[in-house]
Write a protein that holds these residues in place. Structure first.
Motif, PDB file in Angstrom:
ATOM      1  N   SER A  32       0.831  -1.204   0.000  1.00 22.66           N
ATOM      2  CA  SER A  32       0.000   0.000   0.000  1.00 22.66           C
ATOM      3  C   SER A  32       0.867   1.255   0.000  1.00 22.66           C
ATOM      4  O   SER A  32       0.548   2.235  -0.682  1.00 22.66           O
ATOM      5  CB  SER A  32      -0.940  -0.001   1.203  1.00 22.66           C
ATOM      6  OG  SER A  32      -0.222   0.096   2.414  1.00 22.66           O
ATOM      7  N   GLN A  33       1.973   1.240   0.757  1.00 18.55           N
ATOM      8  CA  GLN A  33       2.856   2.403   0.773  1.00 18.55           C
ATOM      9  C   GLN A  33       3.536   2.606  -0.581  1.00 18.55           C
ATOM     10  O   GLN A  33       3.733   3.743  -1.029  1.00 18.55           O
ATOM     11  CB  GLN A  33       3.919   2.223   1.866  1.00 18.55           C
ATOM     12  CG  GLN A  33       3.368   2.281   3.278  1.00 18.55           C
ATOM     13  CD  GLN A  33       2.745   3.624   3.593  1.00 18.55           C
ATOM     14  OE1 GLN A  33       3.323   4.677   3.328  1.00 18.55           O
ATOM     15  NE2 GLN A  33       1.556   3.591   4.167  1.00 18.55           N
ATOM     16  N   LEU A  34       3.890   1.516  -1.245  1.00 19.57           N
ATOM     17  CA  LEU A  34       4.487   1.625  -2.576  1.00 19.57           C
ATOM     18  C   LEU A  34       3.502   2.234  -3.571  1.00 19.57           C
ATOM     19  O   LEU A  34       3.866   3.088  -4.396  1.00 19.57           O
ATOM     20  CB  LEU A  34       4.946   0.256  -3.070  1.00 19.57           C
ATOM     21  CG  LEU A  34       6.177  -0.345  -2.381  1.00 19.57           C
ATOM     22  CD1 LEU A  34       6.404  -1.773  -2.851  1.00 19.57           C
ATOM     23  CD2 LEU A  34       7.412   0.499  -2.660  1.00 19.57           C
ATOM     24  N   VAL A  35       2.234   1.815  -3.479  1.00 20.29           N
ATOM     25  CA  VAL A  35       1.219   2.340  -4.402  1.00 20.29           C
ATOM     26  C   VAL A  35       0.950   3.811  -4.121  1.00 20.29           C
ATOM     27  O   VAL A  35       0.774   4.618  -5.052  1.00 20.29           O
ATOM     28  CB  VAL A  35      -0.084   1.515  -4.277  1.00 20.29           C
ATOM     29  CG1 VAL A  35      -1.205   2.172  -5.061  1.00 20.29           C
ATOM     30  CG2 VAL A  35       0.144   0.099  -4.773  1.00 20.29           C
ATOM     31  N   ILE A  36       0.931   4.189  -2.829  1.00 28.44           N
ATOM     32  CA  ILE A  36       0.637   5.575  -2.468  1.00 28.44           C
ATOM     33  C   ILE A  36       1.777   6.515  -2.864  1.00 28.44           C
ATOM     34  O   ILE A  36       1.561   7.562  -3.484  1.00 28.44           O
ATOM     35  CB  ILE A  36       0.360   5.686  -0.954  1.00 28.44           C
ATOM     36  CG1 ILE A  36      -0.963   4.991  -0.610  1.00 28.44           C
ATOM     37  CG2 ILE A  36       0.319   7.147  -0.506  1.00 28.44           C
ATOM     38  CD1 ILE A  36      -1.202   4.852   0.880  1.00 28.44           C
ATOM     39  N   HIS A  37       3.012   6.144  -2.521  1.00 34.22           N
ATOM     40  CA  HIS A  37       4.144   7.060  -2.706  1.00 34.22           C
ATOM     41  C   HIS A  37       4.845   6.899  -4.054  1.00 34.22           C
ATOM     42  O   HIS A  37       5.540   7.835  -4.491  1.00 34.22           O
ATOM     43  CB  HIS A  37       5.151   6.867  -1.570  1.00 34.22           C
ATOM     44  CG  HIS A  37       4.601   7.214  -0.224  1.00 34.22           C
ATOM     45  ND1 HIS A  37       4.459   8.509   0.216  1.00 34.22           N
ATOM     46  CD2 HIS A  37       4.134   6.436   0.787  1.00 34.22           C
ATOM     47  CE1 HIS A  37       3.945   8.525   1.432  1.00 34.22           C
ATOM     48  NE2 HIS A  37       3.731   7.275   1.803  1.00 34.22           N
ATOM     49  N   LYS A  38       4.711   5.747  -4.695  1.00 35.13           N
ATOM     50  CA  LYS A  38       5.323   5.499  -6.004  1.00 35.13           C
ATOM     51  C   LYS A  38       6.797   5.944  -6.036  1.00 35.13           C
ATOM     52  O   LYS A  38       7.191   6.797  -6.840  1.00 35.13           O
ATOM     53  CB  LYS A  38       4.544   6.222  -7.109  1.00 35.13           C
ATOM     54  CG  LYS A  38       3.085   5.801  -7.211  1.00 35.13           C
ATOM     55  CD  LYS A  38       2.373   6.566  -8.313  1.00 35.13           C
ATOM     56  CE  LYS A  38       0.931   6.106  -8.439  1.00 35.13           C
ATOM     57  NZ  LYS A  38       0.149   6.396  -7.221  1.00 35.13           N
ATOM     58  N   PRO A  39       7.631   5.395  -5.163  1.00 35.74           N
ATOM     59  CA  PRO A  39       9.039   5.830  -5.109  1.00 35.74           C
ATOM     60  C   PRO A  39       9.807   5.400  -6.355  1.00 35.74           C
ATOM     61  O   PRO A  39       9.513   4.370  -6.966  1.00 35.74           O
ATOM     62  CB  PRO A  39       9.571   5.124  -3.857  1.00 35.74           C
ATOM     63  CG  PRO A  39       8.719   3.899  -3.737  1.00 35.74           C
ATOM     64  CD  PRO A  39       7.353   4.311  -4.208  1.00 35.74           C
ATOM     65  N   LYS A  40      10.802   6.196  -6.710  1.00 33.67           N
ATOM     66  CA  LYS A  40      11.638   5.853  -7.855  1.00 33.67           C
ATOM     67  C   LYS A  40      12.531   4.653  -7.544  1.00 33.67           C
ATOM     68  O   LYS A  40      12.877   3.881  -8.441  1.00 33.67           O
ATOM     69  CB  LYS A  40      12.491   7.064  -8.250  1.00 33.67           C
ATOM     70  CG  LYS A  40      11.674   8.232  -8.790  1.00 33.67           C
ATOM     71  CD  LYS A  40      12.581   9.375  -9.212  1.00 33.67           C
ATOM     72  CE  LYS A  40      11.759  10.542  -9.765  1.00 33.67           C
ATOM     73  NZ  LYS A  40      12.619  11.687 -10.183  1.00 33.67           N
ATOM     74  N   PRO A  42      12.178   1.627  -5.263  1.00 39.01           N
ATOM     75  CA  PRO A  42      11.325   0.874  -4.327  1.00 39.01           C
ATOM     76  C   PRO A  42      12.102   0.152  -3.230  1.00 39.01           C
ATOM     77  O   PRO A  42      11.665   0.115  -2.089  1.00 39.01           O
ATOM     78  CB  PRO A  42      10.586  -0.119  -5.233  1.00 39.01           C
ATOM     79  CG  PRO A  42      10.647   0.488  -6.598  1.00 39.01           C
ATOM     80  CD  PRO A  42      11.948   1.202  -6.648  1.00 39.01           C
ATOM     81  N   GLY A 154      -3.111   9.909   0.069  1.00 39.62           N
ATOM     82  CA  GLY A 154      -2.444   8.865   0.832  1.00 39.62           C
ATOM     83  C   GLY A 154      -2.716   8.891   2.319  1.00 39.62           C
ATOM     84  O   GLY A 154      -2.039   8.209   3.087  1.00 39.62           O
TER      85      GLY A 154
END
Length: 480
Positions: A32-40, A42, A154
């Motif tokens: 869920s955090q990956l989907v919310i923040h979409k980091p370059k 991961p 988020g």
């Protein structure tokens, strides 16, 4: 696990560890955090996320009509949970560009767009203190659009506390509402007076408070229903028309409860109780209803002894002399059965074991600790009455009860006999053994549910089932 060996055995430590440590929930929160923040990057993001003191701190919203106690409950919850108390209106005093834009809109008599509100609040909740300790958001969102904007930014709440009270109660409360002119803290002359005379001397009525109260109440009734729909899975409504201590106790109980989880769950159910309490019957109901494996420890021992295996050779001398079979032999036998593929994949319900605290500790030692424990309580008089009606079919070995499980034909009924185990002396001996260890077992399983077994078996099953469908508490293993 050897795929060529039958029956297949699965080490029970796999599922027990995943359940105790919340592995599935951790995996879910990372995604869920990956989907919310979409980091370059991961992997770096995940490493930083896992390095935090806690990956899932408290996140709650307190919402309700004016004078329902939003401020007071938010403040008390923040103190109780040691989290950050966030009031959206107080965020507007910051001097950054975003809040200045919001203040300018307010000065111009315009409403702040939901997206701008979401940006302001999300920025505050992403600060280190909120991400490490958690937060309680007071009185926001107030519309469905604001709620959706927060989620898009988020900001996801774990608990949504909805305070509700009749209009006449809210109006009565408003008449005693006062504000500290220095700190802005809210008090009530009757329900929440200040502790010091200095604070009391600074209390004032809110400017244009009555008009604001009417407008706020109208806004609440207009927008509350669609807003609550946005938080239907995490919200709970509380009656605010009650003493503050009682209200906060209810809120605290809700906050300490475990939310429902999509994590795979393998039932490991233990039924305890005196002889005649109906453990075998309830285990049969549970096995049929939930497709889990019913394991009767006594029947498992009898089958093993009749099998002629190496275990049978070890156990038979004790069994033939009517002695207790050593715990290490029984626990080895149970561990093998509960580790089979059907039990580890579908779950199990165990009865007839443990009888003592030491046996319960052995179950935990071999990673077979139950995650649901039920004591089926039955008075001794009822036990003797029930057992006097139990019968055995000497031809098939089937067991019947003249009241709860009568035979299907007169032919079977005519050949039924009283089981030797149900004689008066043996029943008394089993009751005496159970009573001598029951206190230790109760202490061993402090989170067990106690069910009144002196009622119709289907009613007993409904009581058990009502507990099974609720999320389990985290402390499921016995105390040491």
């Amino acid at each position: 696990m050897d795929a060529l060996k039958r029956p297949l055995f699965v080490p029970p430590e796999f599922s027990v560890y995943a359940e105790e440590k919340g592995v599935f929930h951790l995996y879910q929160s990372i995604l869920s955090q990956l989907v919310i923040h979409k980091p370059k990057d991961p992997l770096t993001f995940i490493a930083q996320y896992l390095a935090k003191p806690t990956q899932d701190p408290p996140r709650l919203v307190v919402y309700g009509p004016p004078t329902s106690g939003q401020y007071t409950i938010s403040k008390l919850a923040a103190q109780k949970l040691n989290v950050v108390h966030v009031n959206p209106q107080r965020l507007l005093v910051d001097e950054d560009t975003v809040t200045k834009e919001a203040r300018d809109l307010q000065v111009a008599g315009k409403s702040i767009p939901p997206e701008l509100w979401a940006q302001i609040i999300a920025t505050r909740l992403e600060a280190d203190d909120c991400t490490s300790k958690g937060w309680v958001l007071e009185g926001f969102p107030r519309t469905r659009e604001q709620a959706l904007a927060l989620k898009a930014a988020g900001v996801l709440a774990k608990h949504f506390i909805h305070l509700s009270a009749p209009n006449n109660v809210l109006h009565e409360r408003y008449s005693g509402k006062r504000v500290d002119s220095l700190s802005g803290d809210v008090y009530h002359l009757l329900f929440h007076p200040p502790d010091s005379s200095d604070v009391a001397s600074r209390l004032i009525e809110e400017p244009n408070g009555k008009q604001a109260m009417m407008e706020g109440l109208d806004h609440y009734h207009r927008y509350s229903s669609p807003l609550l729909d946005c938080y239907s899975t995490v919200s709970k409504t509380f009656n605010a028309d009650q003493p503050l201590d009682d209200l906060f106790e209810e809120v605290t109980s809700y906050l300490s409860s475990e939310p429902r989880s999509a994590a795979p769950h393998t039932p490991r159910i233990l039924l305890l109780g005196p002889t005649g309490a109906g453990k075998t019957l309830q285990a049969l109901h549970l096995a049929r209803t939930y497709n889990i494996v019913s394991v009767d420890a006594r029947e498992l021992i009898r089958r093993t002894i009749n099998s002629g295996s190496n275990d049978a050779v070890k156990m038979k001398p004790f069994y033939e002399r009517g002695m207790m079979i050593p715990d290490d032999m029984v626990i080895s036998l149970l561990s093998q059965r509960l580790s089979r593929l059907d039990a580890t994949s579908r779950g199990w319900v165990l009865h007839g074991y443990p009888l003592t605290r030491d046996q319960a500790d052995l179950l935990t030692k071999v990673a077979q600790a139950p995650n649901r424990v039920f004591f089926l309580n039955l008075p001794e008089d009822s036990v003797r009455e029930r057992l006097s009606m139990r019968r055995l079919d000497p031809v098939t070995g089937d067991r019947y009860h003249l009241l709860f499980k009568p035979p299907q034909s007169q032919e079977i009924k005519d050949r039924l006999v009283i089981h030797p185990r149900d004689s008066e002396s043996k029943v008394t001996a089993r009751l005496s053994l159970y009573n001598s260890y029951i206190e230790d077992l109760v202490d061993c399983y402090p989170l067990a549910q106690h069910i009144n077994a002196d009622q119709d078996p289907l009613t007993v099953f409904e009581c058990i089932e009502s507990v099974l469908i609720r999320p389990a508490t985290k402390q499921t293993s016995p105390k040491h």
